[in-house]
Design a protein around this motif. Sequence first.
Motif, PDB file in Angstrom:
ATOM      1  N   LYS A 367       0.814  -1.215   0.000  1.00 51.09           N
ATOM      2  CA  LYS A 367       0.000   0.000   0.000  1.00 51.09           C
ATOM      3  C   LYS A 367       0.851   1.270   0.000  1.00 51.09           C
ATOM      4  N   LEU A 368       2.179   1.126   0.043  1.00 48.46           N
ATOM      5  CA  LEU A 368       3.041   2.298  -0.110  1.00 48.46           C
ATOM      6  C   LEU A 368       2.770   2.999  -1.436  1.00 48.46           C
ATOM      7  N   MET A 369       2.192   2.250  -2.373  1.00 48.92           N
ATOM      8  CA  MET A 369       1.942   2.787  -3.706  1.00 48.92           C
ATOM      9  C   MET A 369       0.538   2.421  -4.152  1.00 48.92           C
ATOM     10  N   ASP A 370      -0.205   3.395  -4.669  1.00 52.62           N
ATOM     11  CA  ASP A 370      -1.514   3.136  -5.267  1.00 52.62           C
ATOM     12  C   ASP A 370      -1.318   2.734  -6.724  1.00 52.62           C
ATOM     13  N   VAL A 371      -1.929   1.628  -7.106  1.00 50.34           N
ATOM     14  CA  VAL A 371      -1.785   1.142  -8.483  1.00 50.34           C
ATOM     15  C   VAL A 371      -2.962   1.620  -9.323  1.00 50.34           C
ATOM     16  N   PHE A 372      -2.669   2.432 -10.340  1.00 50.02           N
ATOM     17  CA  PHE A 372      -3.710   2.873 -11.248  1.00 50.02           C
ATOM     18  C   PHE A 372      -4.139   1.703 -12.133  1.00 50.02           C
ATOM     19  N   PRO A 373      -5.437   1.602 -12.465  1.00 51.43           N
ATOM     20  CA  PRO A 373      -5.872   0.563 -13.400  1.00 51.43           C
ATOM     21  C   PRO A 373      -5.056   0.634 -14.688  1.00 51.43           C
ATOM     22  N   GLN A 374      -4.563  -0.502 -15.124  1.00 52.49           N
ATOM     23  CA  GLN A 374      -3.696  -0.545 -16.300  1.00 52.49           C
ATOM     24  C   GLN A 374      -4.089  -1.740 -17.153  1.00 52.49           C
ATOM     25  N   LYS A 375      -4.183  -1.546 -18.423  1.00 51.34           N
ATOM     26  CA  LYS A 375      -4.492  -2.627 -19.356  1.00 51.34           C
ATOM     27  C   LYS A 375      -3.417  -2.685 -20.427  1.00 51.34           C
ATOM     28  N   LEU A 376      -2.818  -3.860 -20.583  1.00 51.43           N
ATOM     29  CA  LEU A 376      -1.792  -4.075 -21.604  1.00 51.43           C
ATOM     30  C   LEU A 376      -2.296  -5.118 -22.586  1.00 51.43           C
ATOM     31  N   ILE A 377      -2.332  -4.768 -23.861  1.00 44.75           N
ATOM     32  CA  ILE A 377      -2.748  -5.694 -24.912  1.00 44.75           C
ATOM     33  C   ILE A 377      -1.589  -5.870 -25.895  1.00 44.75           C
ATOM     34  N   ASN A 378      -1.186  -7.107 -26.115  1.00 45.94           N
ATOM     35  CA  ASN A 378      -0.124  -7.417 -27.063  1.00 45.94           C
ATOM     36  C   ASN A 378      -0.743  -7.798 -28.404  1.00 45.94           C
ATOM     37  N   VAL A 379      -0.367  -7.087 -29.438  1.00 46.35           N
ATOM     38  CA  VAL A 379      -0.915  -7.319 -30.777  1.00 46.35           C
ATOM     39  C   VAL A 379       0.192  -7.845 -31.686  1.00 46.35           C
ATOM     40  N   ASP A 380       0.006  -9.025 -32.252  1.00 45.98           N
ATOM     41  CA  ASP A 380       0.970  -9.553 -33.214  1.00 45.98           C
ATOM     42  C   ASP A 380       0.943  -8.693 -34.477  1.00 45.98           C
ATOM     43  N   VAL A 381       2.123  -8.354 -34.979  1.00 47.70           N
ATOM     44  CA  VAL A 381       2.198  -7.491 -36.157  1.00 47.70           C
ATOM     45  C   VAL A 381       3.094  -8.110 -37.218  1.00 47.70           C
ATOM     46  N   LYS A 382       2.830  -7.727 -38.479  1.00 42.71           N
ATOM     47  CA  LYS A 382       3.637  -8.240 -39.590  1.00 42.71           C
ATOM     48  C   LYS A 382       4.851  -7.359 -39.852  1.00 42.71           C
ATOM     49  N   SER A 383       4.742  -6.080 -39.465  1.00 45.83           N
ATOM     50  CA  SER A 383       5.854  -5.143 -39.666  1.00 45.83           C
ATOM     51  C   SER A 383       5.877  -4.153 -38.513  1.00 45.83           C
TER      52      SER A 383
END
Length: 449
Positions: A367-383
């Motif tokens: 609790k020393l740090m508040d975690v902001f909501p975070q969303k990480l999406i990995n998208v496969d790419v050709k280039s």
Amino acid sequence: MGKLFGTDGIRGEANKYPLDAMTAFSLGQAVTKVLSEEHHTTRVVIGKDTRLSGYMLESALEAGVTSMGGVPYLVGVLPTPGIAFITESMRADAGIVISASHNPYQDNGLKVFSGRGFKLSDAQEDAIEELMLGGDLPSMVPAPHDMGRAYRLDDATGRYIVFLKNTFPRELSMEGMKIVLDTANGAAYRVAPDAFTELGADVTVIHDEPNGLNINDRCGSQHTEDLREAVVEAGAAVGLAFDGDADRLIAVDELGNEITGDQILMICAKALKDEGRLKNDLVVSTIMSNLGLRIACKRYGFKHHAAKVGDRYVLEDMQRLGAIIGGEESGHMIFLEHHTTGDGILTAMQLLAAMVKTGRPLSELAKLMDVFPQKLINVDVKSKPPIETVPAIVEAIKTAEAELGEEGRVLVRYSGTQNMCRVMVEGPTDDVTERLAAQVADVVRDSIG
């Protein structure tokens, strides 16, 4: 960087170029040649994680080093930071790690450390790569009587365990503390249980039966579901999850909640600050770190610097700015007072030291740090065209940023080791964060996926 080396060495699918035996052989030759000096025999430490392909690549590297007159020291399965430690402690000229870190078993990688235990500079990598791709290595080999011979270092694991234990303050004790370890069926499967047991902890271990194909498979720092359940069932004080080469740590508190790398960084930095040991009152993280970390740094009087993503950039900025602690949200931490590279087990030692010193459970320390909501999406790419040159992606980012205002941020960047684009959004609520991340990711997918 050139055609072979990425941000973390050479990576790819095992048994296919550039992660085939021929490339590993050339790397062994080129490293030996670049580091050779008159009247000096080049010595190279070679270690690996538990991937099946490690045997092939280890043999090829050994052949490459010996063919160029060097002496390889084989340490077998050992965490990446353990190989860096052995390389520096025995004053070898280089260390080569065979691992793809948190990637699945079919991938592998080749990473080179200098004799001082740091990753090679771009200039050194360029010189090695030029030799590997130039076609002249066969003409540089010495006469048969000057070829090298290989040795196996049977005590490397023991040496590394002693090093790790010495980073835990001698005046403190883990005696009786219940700990659950998830070794990801990877390089830490022997070292981590032995290190914590020898310090008196009551240790339970899961995912410690590697078969060459199950490394990182629904376990370890990327997948903490089993660990969270095991911690609650055992009534443990903490759960510790490593990745395949054990240079990362993700923790689980006594309630079964996952603790991020940013939270671990804050806990350890605060412990250093309270002891007057936080050099320059400075914490280094990356641009991917949670907004809550920056806010917590201000709250506790730390200076904060955000480096580019990648542990090599964190390390470079730590050295340039005079910091002794830095890390990534992924759990990759560097404690320069103790080591030259990220080390998951060493990080766990420092986290447990903070728990013992304060007498507070991990759920409270988090609790020393508040975690902001975070969303990480990995998208496969050709280039991987520069993001700013793709109008549709630029517009999607601007639209999301306009909605967030000062209550969040959007970060879109490419992976340095995979054909992937990472879309990260932080925002005021889970719903807003997930919706905007999905919108941007869809545009990335339609544009370059």
